[in-house]
Enzyme design. Structure first.
Site, PDB file in Angstrom:
ATOM      1  N   GLU A 240      51.747  40.900  44.719  1.00  0.00           N
ATOM      2  CA  GLU A 240      52.129  41.871  44.131  1.00  0.00           C
ATOM      3  C   GLU A 240      53.193  43.334  44.782  1.00  0.00           C
ATOM      4  O   GLU A 240      52.936  43.969  45.809  1.00  0.00           O
ATOM      5  CB  GLU A 240      51.084  42.949  43.406  1.00  0.00           C
ATOM      6  CG  GLU A 240      49.984  42.091  43.139  1.00  0.00           C
ATOM      7  CD  GLU A 240      48.632  42.703  42.179  1.00  0.00           C
ATOM      8  OE1 GLU A 240      49.249  43.490  41.781  1.00  0.00           O
ATOM      9  OE2 GLU A 240      47.825  42.677  41.669  1.00  0.00           O
TER      10      GLU A 240
ATOM     11  N   GLU B 128      42.651  44.169  46.101  1.00  0.00           N
ATOM     12  CA  GLU B 128      42.553  44.913  46.819  1.00  0.00           C
ATOM     13  C   GLU B 128      41.049  45.810  46.589  1.00  0.00           C
ATOM     14  O   GLU B 128      40.732  46.753  45.694  1.00  0.00           O
ATOM     15  CB  GLU B 128      43.425  46.069  45.989  1.00  0.00           C
ATOM     16  CG  GLU B 128      44.873  45.565  45.218  1.00  0.00           C
ATOM     17  CD  GLU B 128      45.909  46.334  44.657  1.00  0.00           C
ATOM     18  OE1 GLU B 128      45.112  47.330  44.428  1.00  0.00           O
ATOM     19  OE2 GLU B 128      46.775  46.243  44.094  1.00  0.00           O
TER      20      GLU B 128
HETATM   21  C1  FCB Z   1      47.547  46.250  41.381  1.00  0.00           C
HETATM   22  C2  FCB Z   1      46.285  45.929  40.580  1.00  0.00           C
HETATM   23  C3  FCB Z   1      46.931  45.305  39.831  1.00  0.00           C
HETATM   24  C4  FCB Z   1      47.957  46.192  38.674  1.00  0.00           C
HETATM   25  C5  FCB Z   1      48.978  46.803  40.191  1.00  0.00           C
HETATM   26  C6  FCB Z   1      50.261  47.798  38.906  1.00  0.00           C
HETATM   27  O1  FCB Z   1      46.240  47.673  41.975  1.00  0.00           O
HETATM   28  O2  FCB Z   1      46.307  44.821  41.757  1.00  0.00           O
HETATM   29  O3  FCB Z   1      45.524  44.633  38.849  1.00  0.00           O
HETATM   30  O4  FCB Z   1      47.311  47.105  38.146  1.00  0.00           O
HETATM   31  O5  FCB Z   1      48.285  47.877  40.571  1.00  0.00           O
END
Ligand code: FCB
Length: 497
Positions: A404, A223
């Site tokens: 994620e 990210e």
């Molecule tokens: C993302 C991050 C991860 C965590 C989630 C909730 O942006 O990559 O580390 O904090 O959010």
């Protein structure tokens, strides 16, 4: 940069990226008033698990054979052992130890103590039936000051994790950078300094050689947008700057670091696949005015195309460059050949999806759907479908992994000791269903990692937000499978819903 642009960027940063900025500033709330749905503080967490999805009935959804069901973590969020075995300081050590920066002054010093409990955690992964585990390497464990000879004790730890995964038939997926930049590099300018991208490639090379063929998939930078927005616009993440001129130069250097690491892998002869890990936010107009459509397009440029176009098309989006202006630090920082490096061919794209963004004609943002405990997150499974199909439509059939997706809930053990996170079950089922539909419509999605395996240190929200499938009782470090973990085990066993 005009004041209006600056305001827009800050608002944008507050409404996207991670929990940290938005939740603490309340900026998201301020902009949400108009269209806000009747979101509750627990949005999503108290939904009944039996609720029908809008896309498919429960049962009967089968994923492709061998689908990579997984879970994700990152080093600073789970490891603890902040001072052990030669680990240096990272920007997150500095940031979290600075009074007022994190909720309750929480730090990652101990976190989920995974550094000492990794073997037990690997057993839990096996019990869960995971086929893939995505975790990150702590750069300051490998190079305490961000350069020079790798620290063998650091490499050994990750070697034990990787070997332990293979012993349990779980495929390792390794992120090289999940925000814990060595503090020594920050002291030299951090990501504002182009040299940090070169240092990153050297570090990556050390890890490629250290872990070698045992790692089938490498992810470069986690990210980059969150570092830009939360680290350099709102300042709610390390290094805690509020400097819009620096922010997009940082974006460029993070993209450059990605490209240099891809090249380093190819040059190393290590055979793994590699790609970027991008948090993508589908952007929708808040109304049907022409102004909202135009503002949404630009917003999409900052949220998505800035990172996707540079990697997959070898050019930054012109509308974003125009908006930043020819004299921006970013524009001045891009050198001949940089985009060629950034667009070095990758093997896959890692997508992280949490929330949509609705954009008004004036460039502001509003909410349409209930939010979760993280008030930047609107719960909108269709956004998963839209994101996956958009990537395939606009960037071609590059293999995709979801690295994620998840929901924070106020989890606590009941009187019988179980943790009933019914809302997380509903959330995951709806998002899996959306992903399944995207596969059916031609998206080459090969795996899906729930954020997160364990409750952990949620950046400047500290330990208050619990995102795990597995509950962590921090005082004792006891782990408890939540209802969602039991449910996920069945999903994996059946390879579907
Ligand atoms: C993302 C991050 C991860 C965590 C989630 C909730 O942006 O990559 O580390 O904090 O959010």
């Amino acid at each position: 940069m005009s004041l209006l642009t600056r305001r827009r960027l800050l608002r944008r940063a507050a409404l996207s990226a991670t929990a940290a900025g938005a939740a603490r500033t309340g900026l998201a709330g301020a902009t949400a008033a108009g269209l806000a749905a009747s979101a509750t503080a627990l949005g999503g967490c108290d939904s009944p698990p039996e609720r029908d999805t809008d896309t498919a009935p429960d049962g009967g959804l089968r994923f492709p054979p061998g689908f990579g069901w997984g879970a994700a973590t990152s080093a600073y969020q789970i490891e603890g052992a902040a001072k052990e075995d030669g680990r240096g300081e990272s920007v997150w050590d500095t940031f979290s130890r600075t009074p007022g920066r994190t909720r309750n002054g929480d730090t990652g010093d101990v976190a989920a103590d995974h550094y000492h409990r990794y073997a037990q955690d690997l057993d839990l992964m096996r019990e869960l039936g995971l086929r893939s585990y995505r975790f990150s390497i702590s750069w300051p464990r490998i190079q305490a000051d961000g350069s020079g000879r790798p620290n063998q004790r650091g490499l050994d730890f990750y070697r034990r994790v990787v070997d332990g995964l293979h012993e349990r038939d779980i495929a390792p997926m390794v992120t090289l950078f999940h925000w814990d930049l060595p503090q020594a590099l920050q002291d030299d300018g951090g990501w504002e300094n182009r040299d940090t991208a070169e240092r990153f490639a050297d570090y990556a090379d050390a890890v490629f050689h250290g872990l070698g063929e045992q790692v089938p998939v490498w992810l470069t930078v986690n990210e980059p947008k969150t570092v830009v927005q939360n680290g350099y616009l709102t300042g709610h993440h390390a290094p805690g700057h509020q400097d819009e001129a620096a922010a997009y130069l940082v974006a460029h250097h993070l993209q450059l670091a990605h490209g240099l690491a891809v090249q380093a892998l190819r040059a190393s002869g290590v055979p793994g696949r590699v790609g970027p890990a991008l948090n993508l936010h589908p952007c929708y107009p808040a109304d049907d005015s022409a102004e909202a459509a135009a503002a949404t397009r630009l917003h999409d440029g900052y949220e998505n195309r800035l990172y996707l176009d540079s990697i997959f098309k070898g050019a930054y989006p012109q509308d974003v460059l125009d908006d930043l202006g020819p004299d921006s630090r970013m524009a001045r920082g891009v050198r001949d050949g940089d985009l060629k490096i950034i667009s070095s061919p990758v093997d896959l794209l890692a997508v992280q999806y949490y929330t949509p963004i609705y954009v008004t004609g004036s460039g502001g943002t509003v909410r349409r759907w209930p939010t979760s405990e993280a008030d930047w997150q609107q719960i909108y499974p269709q956004g998963m479908y839209d994101t996956l199909t958009r990537v395939t439509r606009d960037y071609g059939p590059v293999p995709i992994t979801v690295t994620e997706n998840g929901l924070p809930c106020p989890d606590a053990p009941g009187p019988d000791g179980t943790v009933d996170d019914a809302g997380r079950v509903a959330f995951l089922r709806d998002h899996f269903t959306a992903a399944h539909r995207a596969i059916g419509d031609g998206v080459p999605l090969e795996s899906y990692h729930v954020w997160s395996l364990l409750d952990n240190f949620e950046w400047n929200e500290g330990y208050e937000q619990r995102w795990g499938l597995i509950y962590v009782d921090y005082p004792t470090q006891r782990r408890v499978f939540k209802r969602s973990a039991h449910w996920y085990r069945e999903v994996i066993r059946r390879n579907g819903l």
